[in-house]
Design a protein around this motif. Structure first.
Motif, mmCIF file in Angstrom:
data_model
loop_
_atom_site.group_PDB
_atom_site.id
_atom_site.type_symbol
_atom_site.label_atom_id
_atom_site.label_comp_id
_atom_site.label_asym_id
_atom_site.label_seq_id
_atom_site.Cartn_x
_atom_site.Cartn_y
_atom_site.Cartn_z
ATOM 1 N N MET A 1 13.256 -29.462 26.337
ATOM 2 C CA MET A 1 13.804 -28.116 26.519
ATOM 3 C C MET A 1 13.023 -27.346 27.580
ATOM 4 S SD MET A 1 12.539 -25.824 23.325
ATOM 5 C CE MET A 1 10.828 -25.420 23.049
ATOM 6 N N GLY A 2 13.670 -26.306 28.108
ATOM 7 C CA GLY A 2 12.987 -25.432 29.057
ATOM 8 C C GLY A 2 13.366 -25.704 30.485
ATOM 9 N N SER A 3 12.344 -25.749 31.330
ATOM 10 C CA SER A 3 12.522 -25.812 32.780
ATOM 11 C C SER A 3 13.342 -27.022 33.216
ATOM 12 C CB SER A 3 11.140 -25.867 33.426
ATOM 13 O OG SER A 3 11.187 -26.487 34.675
ATOM 14 N N SER A 4 13.932 -26.908 34.410
ATOM 15 C CA SER A 4 14.715 -28.015 34.960
ATOM 16 C C SER A 4 13.829 -29.020 35.686
ATOM 17 C CB SER A 4 15.763 -27.469 35.931
ATOM 18 O OG SER A 4 15.134 -26.963 37.091
ATOM 19 N N ARG A 5 12.492 -28.820 35.616
ATOM 20 C CA ARG A 5 11.619 -29.645 36.454
ATOM 21 C C ARG A 5 11.810 -31.145 36.183
ATOM 22 N NH1 ARG A 5 6.865 -27.131 33.230
ATOM 23 N NH2 ARG A 5 7.701 -25.356 34.305
ATOM 24 N N LEU B 1 28.380 -23.553 45.620
ATOM 25 C CA LEU B 1 27.064 -23.105 46.068
ATOM 26 C C LEU B 1 26.010 -23.929 45.345
ATOM 27 C CD1 LEU B 1 25.311 -20.942 47.586
ATOM 28 C CD2 LEU B 1 25.442 -19.570 45.508
ATOM 29 N N ALA B 2 25.020 -24.416 46.099
ATOM 30 C CA ALA B 2 23.919 -25.178 45.496
ATOM 31 C C ALA B 2 22.612 -24.661 46.077
ATOM 32 C CB ALA B 2 24.071 -26.672 45.792
ATOM 33 N N TYR B 3 21.629 -24.419 45.208
ATOM 34 C CA TYR B 3 20.356 -23.917 45.726
ATOM 35 C C TYR B 3 19.159 -24.480 44.962
ATOM 36 C CZ TYR B 3 20.795 -20.214 42.049
ATOM 37 O OH TYR B 3 20.927 -19.510 40.877
ATOM 38 N N ALA B 4 18.013 -24.418 45.636
ATOM 39 C CA ALA B 4 16.761 -24.893 45.042
ATOM 40 C C ALA B 4 15.628 -23.988 45.518
ATOM 41 C CB ALA B 4 16.494 -26.335 45.460
ATOM 42 N N HIS B 5 14.522 -23.986 44.784
ATOM 43 C CA HIS B 5 13.370 -23.151 45.155
ATOM 44 C C HIS B 5 12.144 -24.026 45.414
ATOM 45 C CE1 HIS B 5 11.984 -23.825 41.092
ATOM 46 N NE2 HIS B 5 13.038 -23.214 40.571
ATOM 47 N N ASP B 6 11.025 -23.372 45.665
ATOM 48 C CA ASP B 6 9.835 -24.135 46.055
ATOM 49 C C ASP B 6 9.238 -24.960 44.915
ATOM 50 O OD1 ASP B 6 9.415 -21.441 45.258
ATOM 51 O OD2 ASP B 6 7.363 -21.432 45.981
ATOM 52 N N LEU C 1 25.546 -24.685 41.300
ATOM 53 C CA LEU C 1 24.433 -25.473 40.769
ATOM 54 C C LEU C 1 23.139 -24.949 41.369
ATOM 55 C CD1 LEU C 1 25.379 -29.274 40.943
ATOM 56 C CD2 LEU C 1 25.752 -27.662 39.075
ATOM 57 N N GLY C 2 22.141 -24.791 40.531
ATOM 58 C CA GLY C 2 20.821 -24.414 41.019
ATOM 59 C C GLY C 2 19.797 -25.345 40.417
ATOM 60 N N ALA C 3 18.807 -25.714 41.215
ATOM 61 C CA ALA C 3 17.749 -26.567 40.676
ATOM 62 C C ALA C 3 16.725 -25.675 39.984
ATOM 63 C CB ALA C 3 17.117 -27.396 41.782
ATOM 64 N N ASP C 4 17.200 -25.005 38.957
ATOM 65 C CA ASP C 4 16.357 -24.155 38.121
ATOM 66 C C ASP C 4 17.154 -23.845 36.871
ATOM 67 O OD1 ASP C 4 13.804 -22.170 38.242
ATOM 68 O OD2 ASP C 4 15.456 -21.264 37.130
ATOM 69 N N SER C 5 16.506 -23.917 35.723
ATOM 70 C CA SER C 5 17.249 -23.763 34.464
ATOM 71 C C SER C 5 17.891 -22.388 34.346
ATOM 72 C CB SER C 5 16.324 -24.029 33.281
ATOM 73 O OG SER C 5 15.209 -23.170 33.322
ATOM 74 N N HIS C 6 17.314 -21.374 35.005
ATOM 75 C CA HIS C 6 17.855 -20.016 34.857
ATOM 76 C C HIS C 6 19.017 -19.699 35.795
ATOM 77 C CE1 HIS C 6 13.954 -19.669 32.734
ATOM 78 N NE2 HIS C 6 14.806 -19.224 31.844
ATOM 79 N N THR C 7 19.563 -20.725 36.433
ATOM 80 C CA THR C 7 20.766 -20.570 37.252
ATOM 81 C C THR C 7 21.916 -19.970 36.448
ATOM 82 O OG1 THR C 7 20.041 -22.457 38.553
ATOM 83 C CG2 THR C 7 22.349 -21.837 38.783
ATOM 84 N N VAL C 8 21.885 -20.145 35.130
ATOM 85 C CA VAL C 8 22.903 -19.560 34.254
ATOM 86 C C VAL C 8 23.022 -18.041 34.424
ATOM 87 C CG1 VAL C 8 22.953 -21.354 32.477
ATOM 88 C CG2 VAL C 8 21.184 -19.600 32.389
ATOM 89 N N ALA D 1 30.926 -16.681 37.180
ATOM 90 C CA ALA D 1 30.826 -17.998 37.821
ATOM 91 C C ALA D 1 30.417 -19.011 36.755
ATOM 92 C CB ALA D 1 29.786 -17.963 38.932
ATOM 93 N N PHE D 2 30.842 -20.264 36.935
ATOM 94 C CA PHE D 2 30.312 -21.326 36.080
ATOM 95 C C PHE D 2 29.053 -21.820 36.790
ATOM 96 C CE2 PHE D 2 29.630 -25.494 34.350
ATOM 97 C CZ PHE D 2 29.925 -25.322 33.007
ATOM 98 N N ALA D 3 27.912 -21.311 36.359
ATOM 99 C CA ALA D 3 26.655 -21.595 37.047
ATOM 100 C C ALA D 3 25.708 -22.287 36.084
ATOM 101 C CB ALA D 3 26.033 -20.299 37.549
ATOM 102 N N THR D 4 25.137 -23.400 36.517
ATOM 103 C CA THR D 4 24.268 -24.136 35.601
ATOM 104 C C THR D 4 23.082 -24.753 36.324
ATOM 105 O OG1 THR D 4 24.328 -25.639 33.698
ATOM 106 C CG2 THR D 4 25.443 -26.393 35.697
ATOM 107 N N GLY D 5 22.009 -24.945 35.584
ATOM 108 C CA GLY D 5 20.793 -25.513 36.151
ATOM 109 C C GLY D 5 20.810 -27.025 36.107
ATOM 110 N N VAL D 6 20.258 -27.638 37.130
ATOM 111 C CA VAL D 6 20.147 -29.097 37.189
ATOM 112 C C VAL D 6 18.772 -29.455 37.745
ATOM 113 C CG1 VAL D 6 22.634 -29.478 37.503
ATOM 114 C CG2 VAL D 6 21.163 -29.190 39.509
ATOM 115 N N GLY D 7 18.490 -30.735 37.807
ATOM 116 C CA GLY D 7 17.223 -31.191 38.361
ATOM 117 C C GLY D 7 17.323 -31.442 39.856
ATOM 118 N N SER D 8 16.211 -31.945 40.406
ATOM 119 C CA SER D 8 16.130 -32.117 41.855
ATOM 120 C C SER D 8 17.082 -33.195 42.374
ATOM 121 C CB SER D 8 14.697 -32.464 42.250
ATOM 122 O OG SER D 8 13.845 -31.376 41.948
#
Lengths: 179, 421
Positions: free
Chosen positions: A73-77, B30-35, B118-125, B132-139
């Motif tokens: 659970m938690g981060s997408s890392r 739209l797809a985005y990722a952070h550092d 899609l965002g590479a961060d869980s808080h994309t929701v 929007a149907f926005a969800t977090g995914v991995g790298s």
């Protein structure tokens, strides 16, 4: 890949046991992504460091993780499943998974298996047998087997080929077709 | 799930009526990722010749927000790599100081109702607040979306959360979502799309809706979506002179599960360590001594959050021995705080006001915790060691509760200072 795959779809391994709600922070703390280390190799010694100190030294190629509810659970890392795979973990058997971790694990070719009984009875060091095609997981020491819903064929292919990137490399597209 | 927001958005994208459990392949708007996640995505792309491309640069963004400006050489190196990638493929880059991804993306008008994001961060929701149907995914997922413009999704079950009554000061979106997580637990909405409907929705600001959508992932949700109502249309008209086509659920929409929450008798809520579902009314946990107060993050770093904090801090000042860190979620919020005089009020009250970054939320920089220290924080996770030492503690609250606690040096119900009765 460098490693000869005896069988990625049927295997046995030694169990490492965890409880409920193991977060990606427990697997690898977020602070290591931004500290002086940023490579997966550098993060490896910190795998499970708070919940299972010394894990990275004792884990062996082919071991499996057995856990309770809501694993990952938690981060997408993606560092979390990537490090587990790098450490040699071959599968994770849990009562349930957080969805991003579940996706990430499949994308990396690390099968996330949902089971109810095996996590109840398994003790650290027990031998666990898994057949992904049959959808069966057994604890050899406790002489107990459990069926799980087998993965759809597309997902099995992704796992068998070592992840989605390897799959795309081999086939030029996603297993679901990209239209 | 027929007639739900999720059904409407995903069916339109799939070109046919979808049903829960099936796997669909859709175009990603739209797809985005952070550092924190882009480096691994770029590595995945570099290692595969098939993936070393960007399908449509207009639909891709990179955001430097997690460790920004870089507190370490490793972070600086990652940031440089992201700039090089953005230049090479002509994708949008939000550089140091522009803000946190889930804030700058909507502020820039990049998200619209009906999109799949899609965002590479869980808080994309968070972007569910914009229908929007926005969800977090991995790298790896984000790398595939960057390169192919598509992704696979398992169509989720839908859960209706009917909000009744009125949300009144000092109650905020944060109290609503903490209450919900406490009720359903940290795994209660796993894989599900949550839709917020009912008369109570119109009493909730767009900023507070973002807070609510943001934390649906803490209950495991795949998406947390609000309908397009008058408030959201005005939000777009004021900023972009554009009226989005509204998407509403049907009156007879069928949900797999239905929950009710009355806003009128809600109390300020707190998630006590070490889990986000360890939720109590603040009045029950009051008195815990506080070392650090943090107001900010993608959860609560918007203008209304600092306005509320300033209203309360006007009635006192940060107690001696407590450090109060205030970090706006974007440069635009930062500028609005300066223009409105709130920045000065916060500084006068004893807060440390920093540039926009995720900062201490992930224990990266700008306010970590020592062994045994306690933070009252407006962020989204209170896991062991999240904000510093493994034996430090984090209590998650609204900006109102955070500001009240900064004044007293103890976890405090904000109704002691404002509203209530």
């Amino acid at each position: 890949m460098g490693v000869v795959r005896i069988s990625v779809l049927k295997f046995a391994g030694r169990a490492w046991v965890f409880g409920d709600n193991i977060s990606t922070d427990h697997i690898i703390s977020g602070k290591y992504k931004f500290g002086s280390i940023s490579t997966l190799e550098g993060m490896l010694p910190h795998l499970f460091e708070e919940v299972k100190p010394g894990f990275h030294e004792k884990v062996r190629e082919g071991d499996v993780v057995v856990a309770g509810r809501n694993f990952g659970m938690g981060s997408s890392r993606e560092h979390a499943p990537a490090l587990l795979k790098m450490a040699g973990v071959r599968a994770i058997i849990a009562k349930s998974f957080a969805r991003i971790f579940y996706r990430n694990a499949i994308n990396l070719g690390l099968p996330p298996i949902e089971a109810t009984l095996i996590p109840e009875v398994t003790e650290e060091g027990d031998t666990i047998e898994v057949s992904l095609i049959e959808g069966k997981v057994c604890n050899v020491d406790k002489d107990l087997c459990e069926n799980f819903r087998p993965f759809p064929n597309e997902i099995l292919k992704v796992i068998a080929e070592g992840g989605i990137v390897a799959y795309i490399k081999n086939h030029g597209g996603l297993p679901w077709g990209t239209g | 799930m027929e007639g739900t927001l999720t059904h409407k958005i995903l069916s339109r994208k799939a070109g046919r009526a979808v049903s829960p459990g099936e796997i669909i392949v859709v175009d990603v708007d739209l797809a985005y990722a952070h550092d924190g996640t882009a480096p691994l995505a770029i590595k995945v792309m570099e290692e595969s010749r098939t993936l070393m491309k960007v399908a449509d640069p207009e639909k891709v963004a990179l955001v430097i927000d997690h460790a920004s400006p870089p507190p370490t050489v490793a972070a600086a190196t990652v940031h440089r790599q992201m700039r090089e990638f953005a230049r090479r493929f002509g994708v949008k880059l939000f550089d140091v100081g522009e803000g946190i991804c889930h804030q700058v993306i909507p502020e820039s008008g990049l998200v619209k109702p009906g999109m799949v994001v899609l965002g590479a961060d869980s808080h994309t929701v968070t972007l569910g607040a914009f229908t929007a149907f926005a969800t977090g995914v991995g790298s790896t997922d984000i790398a595939v979306a960057f390169a192919t413009g598509k992704t696979w999704l398992k169509v989720p079950d839908t859960v209706k959360v009917e909000l009744q009554g009125t949300l009144e000061e000092p109650l905020m979106g944060k109290d609503v979502i903490l209450k919900l997580i406490g009720e359903v637990t940290a795994s209660g909405l796993t894989y599900k799309a949550v839709e917020f409907v009912g008369e109570g929705v119109r009493t909730i600001s767009v900023a507070s809706r973002m807070t609510i959508s943001n934390m649906t992932v803490e209950a495991g949700a795949k998406a947390g979506i609000f309908p397009t109502d008058g408030k959201l249309i005005s939000w777009y008209e004021e900023r972009f002179g554009y009226s989005p086509k509204p998407i509403q659920p049907e009156d007879n929409a069928s949900y797999e599960e239905e929950l009710n929450l009355n806003l009128s008798n809600l109390e300020p809520q707190v998630a006590a360590p070490p889990n986000v579902d360890n939720v109590h009314p603040v009045s029950e946990v009051e008195g815990v001594e506080v070392d650090q107060v943090f107001i900010g993050s993608c959860t609560n770093g918007r203008f209304e959050d600092f306005l509320m904090a300033a209203k309360i801090l006007k009635r006192g000042r940060v107690r001696q021995g407590v450090r109060c860190v205030a970090i706006p979620a974007s440069r635009r919020v930062y500028i609005d705080l300066i223009r409105s005089g709130i920045a000065e009020m916060l500084a006068n009250a004893g807060c440390v006001l920093a540039h926009s970054t995720c900062g201490p939320c992930i224990g990266a920089h700008l306010g970590l915790l020592a062994e045994g220290e306690v933070a009252v924080s407006t962020t989204n996770r209170n896991f062991t060691g999240r904000m510093g030492h493994k034996d430090s503690k984090v209590y998650l609250v609204s900006p109102a509760t955070a500001a009240a606690s900064a004044i007293t040096g103890r976890l405090t119900d904000p109704r002691e200072f404002i509203g209530g009765g």
